[in-house]
Design a protein around this motif. Structure first.
Motif, PDB file in Angstrom:
ATOM      1  N   PHE A 100       0.839  -1.210   0.000  1.00 47.07           N
ATOM      2  CA  PHE A 100       0.000   0.000   0.000  1.00 47.07           C
ATOM      3  C   PHE A 100       0.867   1.251   0.000  1.00 47.07           C
ATOM      4  N   ASP A 101       2.108   1.143   0.472  1.00 50.90           N
ATOM      5  CA  ASP A 101       3.024   2.293   0.466  1.00 50.90           C
ATOM      6  C   ASP A 101       3.258   2.826  -0.940  1.00 50.90           C
ATOM      7  N   ASN A 102       3.129   1.964  -1.952  1.00 47.82           N
ATOM      8  CA  ASN A 102       3.286   2.409  -3.332  1.00 47.82           C
ATOM      9  C   ASN A 102       2.298   3.510  -3.710  1.00 47.82           C
ATOM     10  N   PHE A 103       1.217   3.622  -2.951  1.00 49.10           N
ATOM     11  CA  PHE A 103       0.163   4.574  -3.297  1.00 49.10           C
ATOM     12  C   PHE A 103       0.388   5.950  -2.679  1.00 49.10           C
ATOM     13  N   HIS A 104       1.530   6.171  -2.042  1.00 46.26           N
ATOM     14  CA  HIS A 104       1.913   7.534  -1.686  1.00 46.26           C
ATOM     15  C   HIS A 104       2.120   8.327  -2.974  1.00 46.26           C
ATOM     16  N   ALA A 105       1.864   9.602  -2.922  1.00 42.77           N
ATOM     17  CA  ALA A 105       1.987  10.435  -4.122  1.00 42.77           C
ATOM     18  C   ALA A 105       3.443  10.533  -4.571  1.00 42.77           C
ATOM     19  N   THR A 106       3.626  10.791  -5.854  1.00 39.12           N
ATOM     20  CA  THR A 106       4.964  11.004  -6.408  1.00 39.12           C
ATOM     21  C   THR A 106       5.633  12.177  -5.696  1.00 39.12           C
ATOM     22  N   ARG A 107       6.897  12.014  -5.355  1.00 42.17           N
ATOM     23  CA  ARG A 107       7.595  13.045  -4.596  1.00 42.17           C
ATOM     24  C   ARG A 107       9.100  12.901  -4.801  1.00 42.17           C
ATOM     25  N   VAL A 108       9.844  13.902  -4.335  1.00 40.68           N
ATOM     26  CA  VAL A 108      11.301  13.868  -4.346  1.00 40.68           C
ATOM     27  C   VAL A 108      11.798  14.109  -2.929  1.00 40.68           C
ATOM     28  N   ASP A 109      12.607  13.191  -2.438  1.00 42.95           N
ATOM     29  CA  ASP A 109      13.207  13.302  -1.111  1.00 42.95           C
ATOM     30  C   ASP A 109      14.711  13.156  -1.240  1.00 42.95           C
ATOM     31  N   ALA A 110      15.452  14.188  -0.830  1.00 42.53           N
ATOM     32  CA  ALA A 110      16.920  14.131  -0.836  1.00 42.53           C
ATOM     33  C   ALA A 110      17.451  13.608  -2.167  1.00 42.53           C
ATOM     34  N   ASP A 111      16.964  14.225  -3.241  1.00 44.99           N
ATOM     35  CA  ASP A 111      17.434  13.939  -4.604  1.00 44.99           C
ATOM     36  C   ASP A 111      16.985  12.578  -5.140  1.00 44.99           C
ATOM     37  N   VAL A 112      16.100  11.903  -4.442  1.00 46.77           N
ATOM     38  CA  VAL A 112      15.585  10.625  -4.937  1.00 46.77           C
ATOM     39  C   VAL A 112      14.100  10.770  -5.236  1.00 46.77           C
ATOM     40  N   ARG A 113      13.724  10.453  -6.454  1.00 48.71           N
ATOM     41  CA  ARG A 113      12.331  10.563  -6.868  1.00 48.71           C
ATOM     42  C   ARG A 113      11.626   9.228  -6.658  1.00 48.71           C
ATOM     43  N   THR A 114      10.482   9.290  -5.975  1.00 49.85           N
ATOM     44  CA  THR A 114       9.638   8.121  -5.765  1.00 49.85           C
ATOM     45  C   THR A 114       8.355   8.318  -6.571  1.00 49.85           C
ATOM     46  N   VAL A 115       8.040   7.356  -7.416  1.00 51.42           N
ATOM     47  CA  VAL A 115       6.881   7.460  -8.301  1.00 51.42           C
ATOM     48  C   VAL A 115       5.679   6.781  -7.653  1.00 51.42           C
ATOM     49  N   GLY A 116       4.612   7.538  -7.453  1.00 54.99           N
ATOM     50  CA  GLY A 116       3.380   6.963  -6.924  1.00 54.99           C
ATOM     51  C   GLY A 116       2.742   6.035  -7.937  1.00 54.99           C
ATOM     52  N   ILE A 117       2.177   4.947  -7.445  1.00 57.00           N
ATOM     53  CA  ILE A 117       1.676   3.917  -8.356  1.00 57.00           C
ATOM     54  C   ILE A 117       0.213   4.114  -8.747  1.00 57.00           C
ATOM     55  N   ALA A 118      -0.534   4.937  -7.994  1.00 53.98           N
ATOM     56  CA  ALA A 118      -1.974   5.082  -8.283  1.00 53.98           C
ATOM     57  C   ALA A 118      -2.242   5.519  -9.720  1.00 53.98           C
ATOM     58  N   PRO A 119      -1.548   6.555 -10.253  1.00 52.41           N
ATOM     59  CA  PRO A 119      -1.813   6.941 -11.644  1.00 52.41           C
ATOM     60  C   PRO A 119      -1.411   5.869 -12.652  1.00 52.41           C
ATOM     61  N   ILE A 120      -0.542   4.969 -12.252  1.00 49.90           N
ATOM     62  CA  ILE A 120      -0.116   3.897 -13.155  1.00 49.90           C
ATOM     63  C   ILE A 120      -1.162   2.788 -13.200  1.00 49.90           C
ATOM     64  N   VAL A 121      -1.625   2.337 -12.040  1.00 49.35           N
ATOM     65  CA  VAL A 121      -2.541   1.191 -12.027  1.00 49.35           C
ATOM     66  C   VAL A 121      -3.943   1.569 -12.495  1.00 49.35           C
ATOM     67  N   THR A 122      -4.278   2.849 -12.465  1.00 44.38           N
ATOM     68  CA  THR A 122      -5.614   3.270 -12.909  1.00 44.38           C
ATOM     69  C   THR A 122      -5.641   3.675 -14.374  1.00 44.38           C
ATOM     70  N   ASP A 123      -4.499   3.677 -15.034  1.00 44.13           N
ATOM     71  CA  ASP A 123      -4.402   3.982 -16.462  1.00 44.13           C
ATOM     72  C   ASP A 123      -4.052   2.697 -17.198  1.00 44.13           C
ATOM     73  N   ALA A 124      -4.909   2.273 -18.115  1.00 42.30           N
ATOM     74  CA  ALA A 124      -4.747   0.960 -18.752  1.00 42.30           C
ATOM     75  C   ALA A 124      -3.401   0.815 -19.443  1.00 42.30           C
ATOM     76  N   ASP A 125      -2.939   1.861 -20.130  1.00 40.61           N
ATOM     77  CA  ASP A 125      -1.679   1.767 -20.861  1.00 40.61           C
ATOM     78  C   ASP A 125      -0.490   1.640 -19.918  1.00 40.61           C
ATOM     79  N   ARG A 126      -0.462   2.487 -18.897  1.00 43.19           N
ATOM     80  CA  ARG A 126       0.676   2.436 -17.976  1.00 43.19           C
ATOM     81  C   ARG A 126       0.636   1.175 -17.107  1.00 43.19           C
ATOM     82  N   ARG A 127      -0.573   0.728 -16.774  1.00 37.05           N
ATOM     83  CA  ARG A 127      -0.684  -0.523 -16.015  1.00 37.05           C
ATOM     84  C   ARG A 127      -0.143  -1.684 -16.845  1.00 37.05           C
TER      85      ARG A 127
END
Length: 401
Positions: free
Chosen positions: A185-212
């Motif tokens: 469920f942690d994957n569903f945190h929003a996309t963000r940048v922390d200390a030069d590391v970008r974390t991509v949130g998964i919600a927009p990926i799994v809800t979009d057929a092409d990206r999923r």
């Protein structure tokens, strides 16, 4: 010696070194595997000459699928062994970095820290656990997954492949089996940048057929293939598709469970979208992997959530809050679960406020649960580890694959 039947279609894990084909191989009945498809001779007891009157299958000596120590109260069948799945959550050395690494934070993957992981896996095994639940991509950060400019997953990166291969090799050395937990469920945190590391949130990926579809084709599929291509791939006994998906869901349950109550820090999605994501992921895993499949449900509160998905067994989690309403000392049948085995796959190794670790383990064992996987090796005290070992020693082969 008891010889339980081998269910048709069972994805048994059989090592090449064994040189034995089980009667419960995919698509074969015990009779067909024994060379009886032509109605003639009998199967050889020692892998010798096949029966003379049978069909072509009778020309190859094949031993029966025999379990010399099936778990008395219930378990999970792996490679013709039914055992109470006794294990520990590892669950990581570097959160979201064990597989792929996070270079900007100097977090290295399994292959680069093999000695540390080898020591920890050996410690887990020494205290009676046979199965290790290990998280792979609880967040999409670092180098493990490559994205294009539109956050569309394009493939595996960093040290991901070598880390998967090394984890399986280390499991072989330690004589443990792995349950890879793909997402959380942690994957569903929003996309963000922390200390030069970008974390991509998964919600927009799994809800979009092409990206999923891209996530499944370019990430999930090659991960499953990497396991199957490893000479130690038999050490993976199960995929846990996602840890506690209910905490990333909002709205009503379509199956009569209570409404979902998401973690306040995530971008939640409705049940239907999560179920589509999980069904699609399971379909890819089925096509590419022999391992069993489960979903790491947060609580018996949502006991029906994944009943219609193609999983092999249920896993549920337990803590003091859950125990207030769905207590540990009830059987799966008491919660209306009778169609598949149930493993308690995440509970405090320190025990609950109302039950110590020994009490929990004995209760689940006696009530017909199929296994218990405590949280977590890194948090355990010496006393708790000794309690784990004492339970395993008392049950003997019932808890050892």
């Amino acid at each position: 010696m008891r010889t339980p039947p081998c269910p048709l279609g069972h994805r048994a894990l059989i090592t090449a070194a064994a040189l034995v084909l089980a009667a419960c191989s995919v698509g074969k009945s015990p009779d067909a595997a024994a060379g009886k498809d032509g109605g003639g001779g009998s199967a050889p007891a020692e892998g010798g000459q096949g029966g003379q009157g049978g069909g072509q299958g009778g020309q190859v000596g094949i031993m029966e699928c025999v379990d010399e120590c099936p778990a008395e109260k219930g378990g999970i069948e792996i490679g013709c062994k039914t055992r109470f799945m006794f294990g520990m959550n590892y669950a990581w050395h570097n959160f979201a970095g064990d597989f792929g690494g996070i270079a900007a934070w100097d977090k290295r993957g399994v292959a680069a820290e093999a000695e540390t992981h080898a020591r920890n896996l050996a410690g887990i095994r020494a205290h009676g656990a046979s199965v290790v639940r290990w998280w792979m991509l609880p967040e999409l950060r670092g180098e493990g997954v490559v994205f294009d400019a539109n956050d569309r997953p394009t493939g595996l990166g960093g040290t991901m492949r070598s880390d998967v291969e090394k984890a399986l090799e280390l499991a072989e050395q330690a004589d443990v089996h792995l349950m890879f937990c793909l997402f959380s469920f942690d994957n569903f945190h929003a996309t963000r940048v922390d200390a030069d590391v970008r974390t991509v949130g998964i919600a927009p990926i799994v809800t979009d057929a092409d990206r999923r579809a891209a996530l499944l084709e370019n990430v999930v599929k090659p991960l499953a293939q990497a396991v199957e291509q490893s000479p130690y791939g038999h050490r993976l006994v199960a995929w846990d598709v996602i840890n506690e998906p209910e905490l990333a869901m909002a709205g009503p349950s379509p199956y009569g469970d209570p409404d979902y109550d998401p973690d306040p820090q995530v971008e939640p999605i409705p049940h239907e979208q999560m179920e589509t994501f999980l069904r699609d992921t399971i379909r890819v895993l089925r096509a590419e992997s022999k391992a069993l499949i489960t979903i790491g449900s947060a609580s018996m509160k949502w006991s029906r959530a994944w009943a219609t998905t193609d999983i092999d067994f249920y896993t549920f989690h337990m803590n003091d809050r859950v125990n207030r309403y769905w207590p540990y000392n009830q059987s799966p049948a008491d919660y209306g679960i009778t169609d598949k085995p149930v493993v308690m796959a995440d509970f405090p190794i320190a025990g609950l406020a109302t039950a110590n670790l020994s009490t929990l383990l004995e209760s689940w064992y006696s009530h017909g649960y199929a296994g218990a996987i405590s949280w977590a090796y890194g948090d355990a005290t010496a006393t708790e580890l000794e309690t784990m070992k004492a339970f395993a020693d008392s049950k003997g082969c019932d808890v050892r694959y």
